[in-house]
Enzyme design. Structure first.
Site, PDB file in Angstrom:
ATOM      1  N   ASP A  13       0.354  -1.495   0.189  1.00 27.06           N
ATOM      2  CA  ASP A  13       0.429  -0.114  -0.064  1.00 27.06           C
ATOM      3  C   ASP A  13       0.924   1.445  -0.043  1.00 27.06           C
ATOM      4  O   ASP A  13       1.781   1.041   0.326  1.00 27.06           O
ATOM      5  CB  ASP A  13      -1.151  -0.086   1.248  1.00 27.06           C
ATOM      6  CG  ASP A  13      -2.236   0.861   1.056  1.00 27.06           C
ATOM      7  OD1 ASP A  13      -2.164   1.437  -0.630  1.00 27.06           O
ATOM      8  OD2 ASP A  13      -2.384   1.126   2.133  1.00 27.06           O
ATOM      9  N   TRP A  18       2.688   8.067  -2.575  1.00 27.73           N
ATOM     10  CA  TRP A  18       3.856   8.346  -2.981  1.00 27.73           C
ATOM     11  C   TRP A  18       4.187   9.157  -3.864  1.00 27.73           C
ATOM     12  O   TRP A  18       5.272   9.990  -4.193  1.00 27.73           O
ATOM     13  CB  TRP A  18       4.550   6.356  -3.523  1.00 27.73           C
ATOM     14  CG  TRP A  18       5.946   7.170  -3.695  1.00 27.73           C
ATOM     15  CD1 TRP A  18       7.516   6.691  -3.045  1.00 27.73           C
ATOM     16  CD2 TRP A  18       6.935   6.625  -4.889  1.00 27.73           C
ATOM     17  NE1 TRP A  18       8.516   6.568  -3.551  1.00 27.73           N
ATOM     18  CE2 TRP A  18       8.031   6.678  -5.002  1.00 27.73           C
ATOM     19  CE3 TRP A  18       6.057   7.260  -6.099  1.00 27.73           C
ATOM     20  CZ2 TRP A  18       8.867   6.896  -6.385  1.00 27.73           C
ATOM     21  CZ3 TRP A  18       6.978   7.099  -7.374  1.00 27.73           C
ATOM     22  CH2 TRP A  18       8.018   7.146  -7.423  1.00 27.73           C
ATOM     23  N   HIS A  30       2.583   3.373  -9.279  1.00 32.47           N
ATOM     24  CA  HIS A  30       1.908   1.727  -9.562  1.00 32.47           C
ATOM     25  C   HIS A  30       3.226   1.455 -10.323  1.00 32.47           C
ATOM     26  O   HIS A  30       3.692   0.404 -10.076  1.00 32.47           O
ATOM     27  CB  HIS A  30       0.574   1.676 -10.148  1.00 32.47           C
ATOM     28  CG  HIS A  30      -0.640   2.204  -9.283  1.00 32.47           C
ATOM     29  ND1 HIS A  30      -0.810   2.167  -8.075  1.00 32.47           N
ATOM     30  CD2 HIS A  30      -1.511   2.692  -9.381  1.00 32.47           C
ATOM     31  CE1 HIS A  30      -1.983   1.682  -7.536  1.00 32.47           C
ATOM     32  NE2 HIS A  30      -2.653   3.015  -8.741  1.00 32.47           N
ATOM     33  N   SER A  58      -7.608  -5.506  -4.889  1.00 28.57           N
ATOM     34  CA  SER A  58      -8.629  -6.408  -4.508  1.00 28.57           C
ATOM     35  C   SER A  58      -9.488  -5.694  -4.704  1.00 28.57           C
ATOM     36  O   SER A  58     -10.343  -5.113  -5.887  1.00 28.57           O
ATOM     37  CB  SER A  58      -8.783  -4.891  -3.251  1.00 28.57           C
ATOM     38  OG  SER A  58      -9.632  -3.730  -3.021  1.00 28.57           O
ATOM     39  N   TRP A  62     -12.014  -2.315  -7.219  1.00 29.15           N
ATOM     40  CA  TRP A  62     -12.887  -1.434  -9.023  1.00 29.15           C
ATOM     41  C   TRP A  62     -13.519  -0.476  -8.196  1.00 29.15           C
ATOM     42  O   TRP A  62     -13.872  -0.004  -9.635  1.00 29.15           O
ATOM     43  CB  TRP A  62     -14.006  -3.207  -9.003  1.00 29.15           C
ATOM     44  CG  TRP A  62     -13.363  -4.593  -9.636  1.00 29.15           C
ATOM     45  CD1 TRP A  62     -13.285  -5.483  -9.206  1.00 29.15           C
ATOM     46  CD2 TRP A  62     -12.910  -4.402 -10.963  1.00 29.15           C
ATOM     47  NE1 TRP A  62     -12.637  -6.789  -9.696  1.00 29.15           N
ATOM     48  CE2 TRP A  62     -12.490  -6.154 -10.826  1.00 29.15           C
ATOM     49  CE3 TRP A  62     -12.613  -3.671 -11.669  1.00 29.15           C
ATOM     50  CZ2 TRP A  62     -11.848  -6.799 -11.540  1.00 29.15           C
ATOM     51  CZ3 TRP A  62     -11.593  -4.588 -13.150  1.00 29.15           C
ATOM     52  CH2 TRP A  62     -11.468  -5.465 -13.104  1.00 29.15           C
ATOM     53  N   LEU A 124      10.756 -20.409  -4.947  1.00 30.38           N
ATOM     54  CA  LEU A 124      10.339 -19.364  -4.332  1.00 30.38           C
ATOM     55  C   LEU A 124       8.582 -19.202  -5.395  1.00 30.38           C
ATOM     56  O   LEU A 124       8.124 -19.132  -6.114  1.00 30.38           O
ATOM     57  CB  LEU A 124      10.267 -17.724  -4.070  1.00 30.38           C
ATOM     58  CG  LEU A 124       9.805 -17.051  -3.594  1.00 30.38           C
ATOM     59  CD1 LEU A 124       9.588 -16.693  -2.341  1.00 30.38           C
ATOM     60  CD2 LEU A 124      10.225 -15.566  -4.037  1.00 30.38           C
ATOM     61  N   ARG A 174       2.397  -4.719   6.171  1.00 33.51           N
ATOM     62  CA  ARG A 174       1.226  -3.991   4.978  1.00 33.51           C
ATOM     63  C   ARG A 174       1.791  -2.326   5.272  1.00 33.51           C
ATOM     64  O   ARG A 174       2.970  -1.841   7.062  1.00 33.51           O
ATOM     65  CB  ARG A 174       0.365  -3.735   5.669  1.00 33.51           C
ATOM     66  CG  ARG A 174      -0.486  -2.694   5.083  1.00 33.51           C
ATOM     67  CD  ARG A 174      -2.377  -2.302   6.005  1.00 33.51           C
ATOM     68  NE  ARG A 174      -2.678  -1.803   4.835  1.00 33.51           N
ATOM     69  CZ  ARG A 174      -4.147  -1.624   3.993  1.00 33.51           C
ATOM     70  NH1 ARG A 174      -4.856  -2.626   4.871  1.00 33.51           N
ATOM     71  NH2 ARG A 174      -4.528  -0.269   2.687  1.00 33.51           N
ATOM     72  N   ARG A 180      -4.593  -1.741   8.973  1.00 36.03           N
ATOM     73  CA  ARG A 180      -6.098  -2.657   8.967  1.00 36.03           C
ATOM     74  C   ARG A 180      -5.645  -3.944   7.941  1.00 36.03           C
ATOM     75  O   ARG A 180      -4.408  -3.685   7.057  1.00 36.03           O
ATOM     76  CB  ARG A 180      -6.966  -1.832   8.374  1.00 36.03           C
ATOM     77  CG  ARG A 180      -6.705  -0.950   6.769  1.00 36.03           C
ATOM     78  CD  ARG A 180      -7.928  -0.208   6.877  1.00 36.03           C
ATOM     79  NE  ARG A 180      -7.702   0.696   5.684  1.00 36.03           N
ATOM     80  CZ  ARG A 180      -7.794   2.233   5.879  1.00 36.03           C
ATOM     81  NH1 ARG A 180      -8.173   2.349   6.702  1.00 36.03           N
ATOM     82  NH2 ARG A 180      -7.642   2.889   4.944  1.00 36.03           N
ATOM     83  N   LEU A 181      -6.490  -4.809   7.431  1.00 35.69           N
ATOM     84  CA  LEU A 181      -6.136  -6.117   6.510  1.00 35.69           C
ATOM     85  C   LEU A 181      -6.599  -6.099   5.644  1.00 35.69           C
ATOM     86  O   LEU A 181      -6.440  -6.672   4.187  1.00 35.69           O
ATOM     87  CB  LEU A 181      -7.010  -7.402   7.425  1.00 35.69           C
ATOM     88  CG  LEU A 181      -5.979  -7.747   8.309  1.00 35.69           C
ATOM     89  CD1 LEU A 181      -7.151  -8.792   9.515  1.00 35.69           C
ATOM     90  CD2 LEU A 181      -4.943  -8.226   8.090  1.00 35.69           C
ATOM     91  N   GLU A 193       1.659 -12.748  12.772  1.00 37.15           N
ATOM     92  CA  GLU A 193       2.853 -11.626  13.526  1.00 37.15           C
ATOM     93  C   GLU A 193       2.564 -10.958  12.191  1.00 37.15           C
ATOM     94  O   GLU A 193       2.865 -10.576  11.279  1.00 37.15           O
ATOM     95  CB  GLU A 193       3.613 -11.799  13.655  1.00 37.15           C
ATOM     96  CG  GLU A 193       4.109 -13.240  14.738  1.00 37.15           C
ATOM     97  CD  GLU A 193       3.691 -12.830  15.526  1.00 37.15           C
ATOM     98  OE1 GLU A 193       3.797 -12.249  16.376  1.00 37.15           O
ATOM     99  OE2 GLU A 193       3.095 -13.661  16.500  1.00 37.15           O
TER     100      GLU A 193
HETATM  101  C1  IPE Z   1      -1.264   0.333  -3.202  1.00 37.00           C
HETATM  102  O1  IPE Z   1      -1.648   1.507  -3.354  1.00 37.00           O
HETATM  103  C2  IPE Z   1      -1.570  -0.104  -4.735  1.00 37.00           C
HETATM  104  C3  IPE Z   1      -3.523  -0.432  -5.273  1.00 37.00           C
HETATM  105  C4  IPE Z   1      -4.203  -0.011  -4.202  1.00 37.00           C
HETATM  106  C5  IPE Z   1      -3.512  -0.990  -6.173  1.00 37.00           C
HETATM  107  P1  IPE Z   1      -2.719   3.030  -3.358  1.00 37.00           P
HETATM  108  O2  IPE Z   1      -2.957   2.812  -5.083  1.00 37.00           O
HETATM  109  O3  IPE Z   1      -3.882   2.051  -2.703  1.00 37.00           O
HETATM  110  O4  IPE Z   1      -2.005   4.057  -2.832  1.00 37.00           O
HETATM  111  P2  IPE Z   1      -2.433   5.087  -2.238  1.00 37.00           P
HETATM  112  O5  IPE Z   1      -2.520   4.286  -0.518  1.00 37.00           O
HETATM  113  O6  IPE Z   1      -3.654   5.682  -2.167  1.00 37.00           O
HETATM  114  O7  IPE Z   1      -1.445   5.656  -1.065  1.00 37.00           O
HETATM  115  C1  IPE Z   2      -5.320  -2.235  -0.211  1.00 41.59           C
HETATM  116  O1  IPE Z   2      -4.893  -1.714  -0.070  1.00 41.59           O
HETATM  117  C2  IPE Z   2      -5.769  -3.286  -1.474  1.00 41.59           C
HETATM  118  C3  IPE Z   2      -4.085  -3.086  -1.690  1.00 41.59           C
HETATM  119  C4  IPE Z   2      -2.910  -2.954  -1.574  1.00 41.59           C
HETATM  120  C5  IPE Z   2      -3.934  -3.673  -3.184  1.00 41.59           C
HETATM  121  P1  IPE Z   2      -6.575  -0.661  -0.093  1.00 41.59           P
HETATM  122  O2  IPE Z   2      -6.062   1.118  -0.405  1.00 41.59           O
HETATM  123  O3  IPE Z   2      -7.337  -0.666  -1.652  1.00 41.59           O
HETATM  124  O4  IPE Z   2      -7.304  -0.282   1.329  1.00 41.59           O
HETATM  125  P2  IPE Z   2      -7.837   0.593   1.467  1.00 41.59           P
HETATM  126  O5  IPE Z   2      -9.405   1.078   1.124  1.00 41.59           O
HETATM  127  O6  IPE Z   2      -6.986   1.888   2.163  1.00 41.59           O
HETATM  128  O7  IPE Z   2      -8.246   0.001   2.992  1.00 41.59           O
HETATM  129 MG    MG Z   3      -4.075   2.746  -0.126  1.00 46.97          MG
END
Ligand code: IPE
Ligand code: IPE
Ligand code: MG
Length: 239
Positions: A13, A18, A30, A58, A62, A124, A174, A180-181, A193
């Site tokens: 995340d 960034w 990305h 995730s 979408w 791996l 994370r 969060r998960l 852990e």
């Molecule tokens: C994680 O980075 C990549 C995906 C969820 C596809 P984010 O795109 O969620 O980046 P932030 O959380 O907005 O910085």
């Molecule tokens: C979780 O990140 C999904 C990925 C890293 C691919 P999100 O950025 O989508 O999660 P939330 O919305 O902050 O919970």
């Molecule tokens: Mg994010």
């Protein structure tokens, strides 16, 4: 202590933040995130990792603007195509978890090709979660379980087979500062852990992975039991 046979899961995340912090479009975050993944995959075996499960997209992603979703789909297809030969050379087996029926055909073709090409690699296992939701995985495993003749046959082990065989997660990392998960590996992380870091995913380095694994090595996993060194018990009964 050097750990081995670790299942590490990563919620990658922070790509968007960034990029925004650098005045760049989110897509650039990305792209840098994909490069970070390549670095971490290369470093993982030396850190004792033999299964690496990463959250790339995730099922809730979408909801993002169509252009960002399109960019992510194209980037994932590019990653799979581009990394296949490197994975083959490094003994990395790629498997993709999550739903495939909503992905663009071109991405599904790349997934099939990457899985087929790296099938025999065993150093791996890189599991990339795309259109993944842990709750949906649990739901569909439950639906498959209804075909069992007798509810008593549904043991924990059987359910895990229905979920798609893998080992429990040892360490869940994370990046990006959130704690969060976000619907990732809910079952498999029952006793994982958790390691949270403020580092944004594109900045994540092999040294950060090594640090997380070292931190894990110092934690005591109790699984609900009372920790009691065997010699203490012995002393007590011998006296
Ligand atoms: C994680 O980075 C990549 C995906 C969820 C596809 P984010 O795109 O969620 O980046 P932030 O959380 O907005 O910085
Ligand atoms: C979780 O990140 C999904 C990925 C890293 C691919 P999100 O950025 O989508 O999660 P939330 O919305 O902050 O919970
Ligand atoms: Mg994010």
């Amino acid at each position: 202590m050097t750990q081995s046979n670790l299942h590490v899961a990563i919620i990658m995340d922070g790509n968007g933040r960034w990029a925004t912090a650098r005045g760049l479009p989110r897509a650039a975050g990305h792209q840098s995130g994909a490069e970070a993944l390549r670095r971490i995959v290369e470093a993982a075996p030396a850190c004792g990792v033999d299964i690496l499960t990463v959250y790339a997209f995730s099922s809730d992603n979408w909801k993002r603007p169509p252009l960002e979703v399109e960019t992510l789909m194209a980037l994932l297809a590019w990653y799979l195509e581009n990394e296949t030969s490197r994975c083959l050379a490094n003994g990395v087996r790629m498997t993709i978890i999550g739903r495939r029926d909503r992905l663009p055909d071109s991405l599904v073709e790349r997934i099939d090709a990457a899985e087929r090409a790296t099938r025999a690699c065993a150093r791996l296992e890189l599991r990339i979660a795309i259109d993944y939701s842990a709750r949906d995985e649990i739901l569909s495993a439950s639906r498959r379980a209804t075909h069992l003749a007798d509810a008593e046959q549904l043991t924990r082990q059987r359910f895990e087979e229905l979920l798609g065989e893998t080992r429990p997660v040892d360490v869940l990392i994370r990046t990006g500062g959130e704690q969060r998960l976000s619907d990732f590996l809910l079952w498999e992380c029952a006793y994982a852990e958790l390691v949270f870091t403020n580092r944004m995913w594109p900045d994540f380095q092999p040294a950060d992975l090594a640090h997380a694994v070292r931190e894990f090595a110092h934690r005591e996993r109790r699984y609900g039991a009372v920790p009691q060194p065997p010699e203490v018990v012995h002393d007590h009964w011998l006296r």
